[in-house]
Design an enzyme around this catalytic site. Structure first.
Site, PDB file in Angstrom:
ATOM      1  N   HIS A  74       0.868  -1.180   0.000  1.00  0.00           N
ATOM      2  CA  HIS A  74       0.000   0.000   0.000  1.00  0.00           C
ATOM      3  C   HIS A  74       0.899   1.222   0.000  1.00  0.00           C
ATOM      4  O   HIS A  74       1.705   1.416   0.904  1.00  0.00           O
ATOM      5  CB  HIS A  74      -0.923   0.018   1.223  1.00  0.00           C
ATOM      6  CG  HIS A  74      -1.888   1.162   1.202  1.00  0.00           C
ATOM      7  ND1 HIS A  74      -3.142   1.074   0.634  1.00  0.00           N
ATOM      8  CD2 HIS A  74      -1.783   2.439   1.667  1.00  0.00           C
ATOM      9  CE1 HIS A  74      -3.773   2.230   0.752  1.00  0.00           C
ATOM     10  NE2 HIS A  74      -2.955   3.084   1.371  1.00  0.00           N
ATOM     11  N   CYS A  75       0.759   2.049  -1.038  1.00  0.00           N
ATOM     12  CA  CYS A  75       1.638   3.200  -1.209  1.00  0.00           C
ATOM     13  C   CYS A  75       0.932   4.466  -0.732  1.00  0.00           C
ATOM     14  O   CYS A  75      -0.103   4.844  -1.290  1.00  0.00           O
ATOM     15  CB  CYS A  75       2.047   3.356  -2.675  1.00  0.00           C
ATOM     16  SG  CYS A  75       3.079   4.805  -2.979  1.00  0.00           S
ATOM     17  N   PRO A  76       1.481   5.153   0.277  1.00  0.00           N
ATOM     18  CA  PRO A  76       0.827   6.383   0.743  1.00  0.00           C
ATOM     19  C   PRO A  76       0.910   7.515  -0.273  1.00  0.00           C
ATOM     20  O   PRO A  76       0.094   8.428  -0.242  1.00  0.00           O
ATOM     21  CB  PRO A  76       1.607   6.724   2.017  1.00  0.00           C
ATOM     22  CG  PRO A  76       2.942   6.081   1.835  1.00  0.00           C
ATOM     23  CD  PRO A  76       2.688   4.830   1.056  1.00  0.00           C
TER      24      PRO A  76
END
Length: 412
Positions: free
Chosen positions: A128-130
């Protein structure tokens, strides 16, 4: 109105909300600052549009900006692809090889994982990439990696513009002492900029240069990390599963040989699984081409074994023998612990000497587990779990003779 009503659906508006997060705000701000300053510096002070080189340079800057934003927004809004709620395999017997997701009320397809941030089971989840406020997975892996390539290239071009702008505008004002460096300044002297290169302009250019260089280094490193796993047809999570498989086999001395099922043998074949001319990856996100020695559920079976192993190992208690303040990269715990810190958003838990922890997983240098709390904290449902350096703990001593032989060994 009909066109707008069909285009602006509730789902579209929900996806647009992804922009309201610190990650996209910072990422888009960096892109806007670097692009805007590079274009202004070029056409006003460094390379005007009335020259051939200036026109080509201006087009290239616009090209970088468009390509970067195109891949960025596709990575964000196309998304990774999600397993349908309540999904189950066509062959009912295959459910014995799959994990069940209580949140999605269905089985996890091979290579899928549940994301706590997105609250969905994600196809071929990498992480999950912020920065895009979304997961990187099956459908957007190529867009995300292309963004990681284009951003450093565009920022490198912008950095050159910033450096040359400051050099040419300050050439007559400051003696650099570069007697051996000769740059032809005739083209610069042929025109007088409409706006003088003032102190605010210099400060803005210097600030943009710092952003461009920082982005080039940081995002460039992420690109090489992504390409490393793509060329092996893995994800970051699957690399972690493979490492745990080797640890499990070595721990129990089972004599198994784990073969990663999705490595097709050559880097080119692995590369083509993600990057295609159509922009869409191969496969439906459910079934995958596998190594001849493997089958569709080789990895999911290994995951079930690791889950069972996790339940067994979680019964083993560890006692803290060193204090740990919860720092992400604690230099005081050794260089290997500092450089091998887990690349995850999962928290670190501070430890005091004497604390007891139930460790459930770990690497060579870090461990993950639950801290055993007192009755007062447990009554209110408080739970403290996260990562901590492996060198800070040792196995607890037990009364049984079987465990006494190993209890004196400190975990290094």
């Amino acid at each position: 109105m009909n066109f707008l009503s069909t285009f602006v659906t509730f789902q579209n508006l929900h996806e647009v909300r992804r922009l309201c997060h610190w990650g996209p705000v910072i990422a888009l701000s960096v892109i806007a600052i670097c692009s805007t300053m590079a274009i202004l510096d070029s056409i006003i002070w460094y390379w005007p549009l009335d020259t051939t080189g200036g026109s080509i340079n201006f087009i290239m800057l616009l090209n970088w900006t468009v390509l970067i934003l195109y891949n960025y927004f596709n990575a964000m809004f196309v998304g990774p692809g999600y397993i349908p709620h309540g999904w189950k395999p066509e062959n009912q017997q295959d459910t014995q090889y799959l994990q069940y997701c209580r949140v999605c009320q269905g089985y996890k397809a091979p290579r899928s994982h549940h994301c706590r941030k997105c609250n969905r089971c994600v196809m071929k989840m990498d992480h999950h990439c912020p920065w895009i406020n979304n997961c990187c997975g099956h459908l957007n892996h190529a867009y995300f990696t292309s963004f990681l390539l284009l951003a450093p290239l565009g920022c490198s071009h912008a950095a050159i513009i910033f450096i040359m702008t400051m050099y040419t505008q300050l050439y007559e004002r400051i003696s650099f002492g570069w007697s051996t460096v000769k740059i032809d300044m005739s083209a610069v002297r042929q025109f007088q900029p409409l706006v003088p290169f003032s102190v605010p302009a210099f400060a803005a250019t210097l600030f943009a240069l710092g952003l461009a260089l920082g982005t080039t280094i940081a995002v460039g490193m992420l690109f090489f990390i992504q390409m490393k796993v793509i060329l092996r047809n893995k994800t970051s999570i699957e690399s972690w599963i493979e490492e745990k498989a080797k640890d499990r086999i070595q721990h129990y001395q089972t004599g198994e040989e784990f073969t990663f099922p999705y490595d097709l043998g050559t880097r080119w074949l692995n590369f083509k699984q993600v990057f295609t001319w159509s922009g869409m990856p191969k496969g439906d996100g459910i079934e995958w081409p596998v190594h001849p020695k493997c089958h569709q559920h080789t990895l999911t079976i290994e995951q079930l074994k690791q889950k069972a192993d996790k339940r067994v190992r979680s019964q083993v208690q560890y006692r803290a023998v060193e204090d740990y303040n919860g720092a992400c990269c604690p230099l005081s715990k050794g260089l290997q612990t500092f450089f091998r810190t887990p690349c995850t958003e999962e928290p670190r838990i501070p430890l005091n000497k004497g604390d007891t922890i139930l460790a459930t997983r770990g690497t060579k240098w870090w461990m993950y587990g639950d801290k055993i709390l007192n009755e007062e904290h447990m009554r209110v449902g408080e739970r403290v779990r996260g990562w901590f350096p492996r060198r800070c703990v040792e196995k607890c001593h037990y009364d049984t003779a079987a465990s006494d032989s190993t209890s004196d060994k400190k975990v290094n």
